[in-house]
Design a protein around this motif. Structure first.
Motif, mmCIF file in Angstrom:
data_model
loop_
_atom_site.group_PDB
_atom_site.id
_atom_site.type_symbol
_atom_site.label_atom_id
_atom_site.label_comp_id
_atom_site.label_asym_id
_atom_site.label_seq_id
_atom_site.Cartn_x
_atom_site.Cartn_y
_atom_site.Cartn_z
ATOM 1 N N THR A 298 -20.102 -36.934 5.547
ATOM 2 C CA THR A 298 -20.462 -38.182 4.879
ATOM 3 C C THR A 298 -21.943 -38.497 5.096
ATOM 4 N N VAL B 62 -20.234 -36.722 0.838
ATOM 5 C CA VAL B 62 -21.188 -35.986 -0.003
ATOM 6 C C VAL B 62 -21.077 -34.482 0.185
ATOM 7 N N HIS C 106 -22.022 -29.472 -2.077
ATOM 8 C CA HIS C 106 -23.005 -30.333 -1.435
ATOM 9 C C HIS C 106 -23.741 -31.149 -2.500
ATOM 10 N N ALA C 107 -23.952 -32.429 -2.233
ATOM 11 C CA ALA C 107 -24.755 -33.264 -3.132
ATOM 12 C C ALA C 107 -26.211 -32.815 -3.103
ATOM 13 N N PRO D 112 -27.966 -36.929 -1.582
ATOM 14 C CA PRO D 112 -26.891 -37.814 -1.113
ATOM 15 C C PRO D 112 -27.078 -39.271 -1.517
ATOM 16 N N TRP E 112 -27.080 -43.151 -5.707
ATOM 17 C CA TRP E 112 -26.330 -44.397 -5.853
ATOM 18 C C TRP E 112 -26.795 -45.109 -7.110
ATOM 19 N N TRP F 162 -21.405 -44.115 -7.091
ATOM 20 C CA TRP F 162 -22.170 -42.908 -6.756
ATOM 21 C C TRP F 162 -21.936 -41.883 -7.866
ATOM 22 N N VAL G 181 -24.338 -31.671 -7.963
ATOM 23 C CA VAL G 181 -23.897 -30.987 -6.747
ATOM 24 C C VAL G 181 -24.161 -29.493 -6.872
#
Length: 357
Positions: A295, A305, A321-322, A325, A328, A336, A340
């Motif tokens: 997170t 994330v 994986h973002a 992250p 937003w 969100w 990725v």
């Protein structure tokens, strides 16, 4: 689906206009009963190009595009463009100011270090926003998703553009591959109780064009994905949000997954596996392992994330994986959404949306 967030915003704003309105049910009111509107039932026969246009009688629908892009130096970017329609009543919509439709647009760009999001609102019936099927055109103000094709399939060649003081993009999207009906021939169930939407996608778009972020321009290209949905009551009162994935695998296959989270009990989990030729196979919960791994603190929230996805029947074992992250969406109802990267048995890229956190 994505069940897309702008619709939720419209419902929340409308209910907020009346102090006597009852408390919303489900996430942002999408679990509210909509008995006056047309229900979503199995067995619909889709008709194109007509179904690219709007669907009166249904309460909500959206046209949603995401793209995973790179420039010549390998810098990665994400682009989002969305148009939402929300009907205030189920009657046929009148022209002019008597029209009872509200339109909402979301646009965003993301890099590894920057995320910008913007929104637009419009009243139906006065030309500020709308959708027409032939020639296909979806717009709100000067944001536009429209056909450049002259053949029978208007989505074969598209232009996509949006502009904000902090960013802009102008992209061409092309595809010769078929559309994909999600769920059971386009009937996309969202709960064990039968809530559903009509849902199809074009996951095979290839995008190219120009992107500008904070005054810096980039020539970019990469895969893009269109989601189209319409419904009247897509959630139950017990569903608090969702996690949505649209993934481009390096071997030419594609994957859509979502889990609808509940106030209590296990999430509703399903997805679609799309092979390189466009054939779709529904994936059920027992065939999917979807587990948050790490997170990040984002806007005061703990957001997952990093995710692990396993689908043994497809020999898929990946970690997601973002790219950024902090993707937003700082809008009237925040959520969100961002690009990725995939690692593991397959590489690739995609988009993740998370609501209700």
């Amino acid at each position: 689906m994505k069940i897309r967030v702008g619709v939720l915003l419209l419902l929340a704003l409308l209910s907020g206009c009346d102090d006597s309105a009852p408390a919303q049910k489900g996430f942002a009111g999408l679990g509210d009963q909509a008995v006056a509107f047309t229900p979503v039932v199995p067995g619909r026969v889709f008709s194109f190009p007509a179904d690219h246009g709007l669907h009166e009688g249904f309460r909500i629908e959206w046209w949603y595009v995401t793209a995973n892009l790179k420039d010549a130096q390998g810098h990665e970017f994400g682009v989002q463009w969305t148009l939402f329609r929300s009907a205030l009543n189920a009657a046929p919509q009148a022209g002019g100011w008597r029209n009872q439709t509200i339109w909402l647009g979301h646009a965003a760009v993301t890099s590894a270090t920057v995320h910008h999001a913007a929104e637009r609102y419009a009243r139906g019936g006065v030309g500020q926003a709308g959708v027409q099927a032939l020639p296909f055109n979806a717009w709100i103000d000067d944001w536009q998703f429209s056909t450049q094709a002259s053949g029978a399939e208007p989505l074969a060649d598209m232009q996509l553009k949006a502009r904000d003081p902090r960013f802009s993009y102008a992209l061409r999207l092309t595809s010769s591959r078929p559309l994909v009906l999600q769920g059971e021939q386009g009937f996309s169930q969202k709960s064990e109780q039968g809530q559903a939407s009509y849902y199809y996608s074009q996951p095979f778009f290839q995008a190219s064009g120009e992107l500008e972020i904070d005054g810096q321009r980039y020539a970019v290209s990469g895969p893009a994905w269109l989601d189209r949905e319409w419904s009247s009551q897509p959630l139950t009162a017990n569903q608090t949000g969702w996690d949505w994935f649209s993934l481009h695998l390096d071997n030419g296959e594609h994957l859509m997954l979502y889990r609808m989270r509940h106030k209590d009990g296990a999430p509703y989990l399903t997805g679609t596996w799309i092979d390189a030729q466009g054939h779709a196979q529904t994936l059920h919960a027992g065939e999917i392992s979807l587990v948050p791994q790490d997170t990040a603190k984002v806007a005061g929230r703990s957001m997952p994330v990093v995710w692990a996805i396993k689908i043994p029947s497809k020999q898929l074992d990946i970690t997601l994986h973002a790219l950024n992250p902090n993707a937003w969406m700082t809008l009237r109802i925040p959520y969100w959404e961002g690009p990725v990267r995939l690692r593991g048995s397959q590489g690739g890229t995609g988009y993740l949306e998370m609501t209700g956190y």
